[in-house]
Design an enzyme around this catalytic site. Structure first.
Site, short mmCIF file in Angstrom:
data_model
loop_
_atom_site.label_atom_id
_atom_site.label_comp_id
_atom_site.label_asym_id
_atom_site.label_seq_id
_atom_site.Cartn_x
_atom_site.Cartn_y
_atom_site.Cartn_z
N ASP A 281 0.82 -1.21 0.00
CA ASP A 281 0.00 0.00 0.00
C ASP A 281 0.86 1.26 0.00
O ASP A 281 0.68 2.16 -0.82
CB ASP A 281 -0.98 0.00 1.20
CG ASP A 281 -0.29 -0.25 2.55
OD1 ASP A 281 0.94 -0.47 2.58
OD2 ASP A 281 -1.00 -0.22 3.57
N ASP B 22 6.97 3.76 3.58
CA ASP B 22 7.23 4.92 4.42
C ASP B 22 8.70 4.89 4.83
O ASP B 22 9.56 5.28 4.05
CB ASP B 22 6.25 4.81 5.61
CG ASP B 22 6.23 6.02 6.50
OD1 ASP B 22 6.53 7.12 6.03
OD2 ASP B 22 5.88 5.88 7.69
N GLY C 31 10.31 2.23 5.09
CA GLY C 31 10.83 1.12 4.30
C GLY C 31 11.25 -0.07 5.14
O GLY C 31 11.63 -1.11 4.61
N LEU D 16 9.01 -3.39 4.76
CA LEU D 16 9.17 -4.00 3.45
C LEU D 16 10.58 -4.58 3.29
O LEU D 16 10.74 -5.68 2.74
CB LEU D 16 8.87 -2.97 2.36
CG LEU D 16 8.77 -3.50 0.95
CD1 LEU D 16 7.74 -4.61 0.84
CD2 LEU D 16 8.42 -2.37 -0.02
N ARG E 299 -10.64 2.08 5.98
CA ARG E 299 -10.12 1.30 4.86
C ARG E 299 -11.06 1.28 3.65
O ARG E 299 -10.64 1.07 2.53
CB ARG E 299 -9.87 -0.15 5.29
CG ARG E 299 -8.75 -0.32 6.32
CD ARG E 299 -8.39 -1.79 6.44
NE ARG E 299 -7.64 -2.11 7.64
CZ ARG E 299 -6.32 -2.01 7.77
NH1 ARG E 299 -5.59 -1.57 6.78
NH2 ARG E 299 -5.72 -2.35 8.89
P1 5GP Z 1 7.34 1.37 6.90
O1 5GP Z 1 7.96 0.13 7.46
O2 5GP Z 1 7.66 1.63 5.46
O3 5GP Z 1 7.66 2.57 7.76
O4 5GP Z 1 5.78 1.20 7.12
C1 5GP Z 1 4.96 0.79 6.13
C2 5GP Z 1 3.58 0.53 6.70
O5 5GP Z 1 3.20 1.54 7.65
C3 5GP Z 1 2.57 0.58 5.58
O6 5GP Z 1 2.42 -0.67 4.97
C4 5GP Z 1 1.34 1.08 6.31
O7 5GP Z 1 0.65 -0.01 6.86
C5 5GP Z 1 1.88 1.95 7.43
N1 5GP Z 1 1.87 3.39 7.04
C6 5GP Z 1 2.91 4.16 6.69
N2 5GP Z 1 2.51 5.40 6.37
C7 5GP Z 1 1.16 5.42 6.52
C8 5GP Z 1 0.15 6.42 6.31
O8 5GP Z 1 0.38 7.57 5.92
N3 5GP Z 1 -1.12 6.04 6.55
C9 5GP Z 1 -1.45 4.78 6.98
N4 5GP Z 1 -2.75 4.54 7.17
N5 5GP Z 1 -0.53 3.82 7.17
C10 5GP Z 1 0.76 4.13 6.94
#
Ligand code: 5GP
Length: 176
Positions: free
Chosen positions: A101, A104, A106, A109, A166
């Site tokens: 989705d 952010d 990273g 992932l 959602r």
């Molecule tokens: P990362 O590990 O890249 O920081 O986090 C990724 C996950 O954080 C995404 O798959 C999502 O579930 C959540 N996330 C990151 N940014 C947002 C945002 O702006 N809105 C929402 N609803 N979830 C986010």
């Protein structure tokens, strides 16, 4: 039942999202022509995007789902990501496309990809609907990106706040 926050503004409208997915679908169809693809949906935020994306794909396709902990989990501070639900099948030798989705920091992932790579797929690519590069902590090569966005907390189109929002067909900016 109450829902915290309000959607302050629409960042990406339903038609904008759908038109972009048309183009992503065309690109993926071109790149995987003549091959078979396994699309992996990272739960839960990617379910809406995944379901729209795969309906544009024309190659022989199978799907699977996986859930890793992200935001707000106790594991985040330790930098380790917990796999809460794993794939059903072995992916060795397969062409795998991970559908996400939003990328952010990273971190989630990156760890998930390490795990998948260890299982030796024939190829491993990433398709994300949203990319927030300003917050990146771990560099990740993203193969297909829907939209690059600024550092807003967004909801809708699969993305939640406290498990809500959602079902919105658009992506909005949340005001707490
Ligand atoms: P990362 O590990 O890249 O920081 O986090 C990724 C996950 O954080 C995404 O798959 C999502 O579930 C959540 N996330 C990151 N940014 C947002 C945002 O702006 N809105 C929402 N609803 N979830 C986010």
């Amino acid at each position: 039942m109450s829902m915290r926050g309000t959607v302050e503004s629409v960042l990406l409208s339903e038609p904008e999202i759908q038109q972009r997915i048309d183009l992503l679908g065309e690109e993926i169809n071109r790149d995987y022509a003549g091959r078979e693809l396994l699309a992996v949906c990272l739960l839960k935020g990617s379910v809406v995007f995944m379901s729209d994306l795969i309906r544009r794909l024309q190659m022989p396709l199978t799907i699977d789902v996986m859930r890793a902990s992200s935001y707000g989990d106790a594991t985040e501070s330790s930098g380790s990501v917990k796999i809460l639900q794993d794939l059903d099948r072995d992916i060795s030798g397969l062409d795998v496309l991970v559908v996400e989705d939003i990328v952010d920091t990273g971190r989630t992932l990156a760890k998930t990809l390490d795990l998948l790579r260890f299982r030796q797929p024939r190829s491993l690519k990433i398709c994300t609907l949203l990319d927030k590069p300003s917050r990146r902590e771990v560099q990740i090569p993203i193969d297909y990106t829907g939209f690059v966005i600024e550092d807003h907390f967004v909801v809708g189109y699969g993305l939640d706040f406290d498990e809500h929002y959602r079902q919105l067909p658009y992506i909005g900016i949340l005001k707490l």
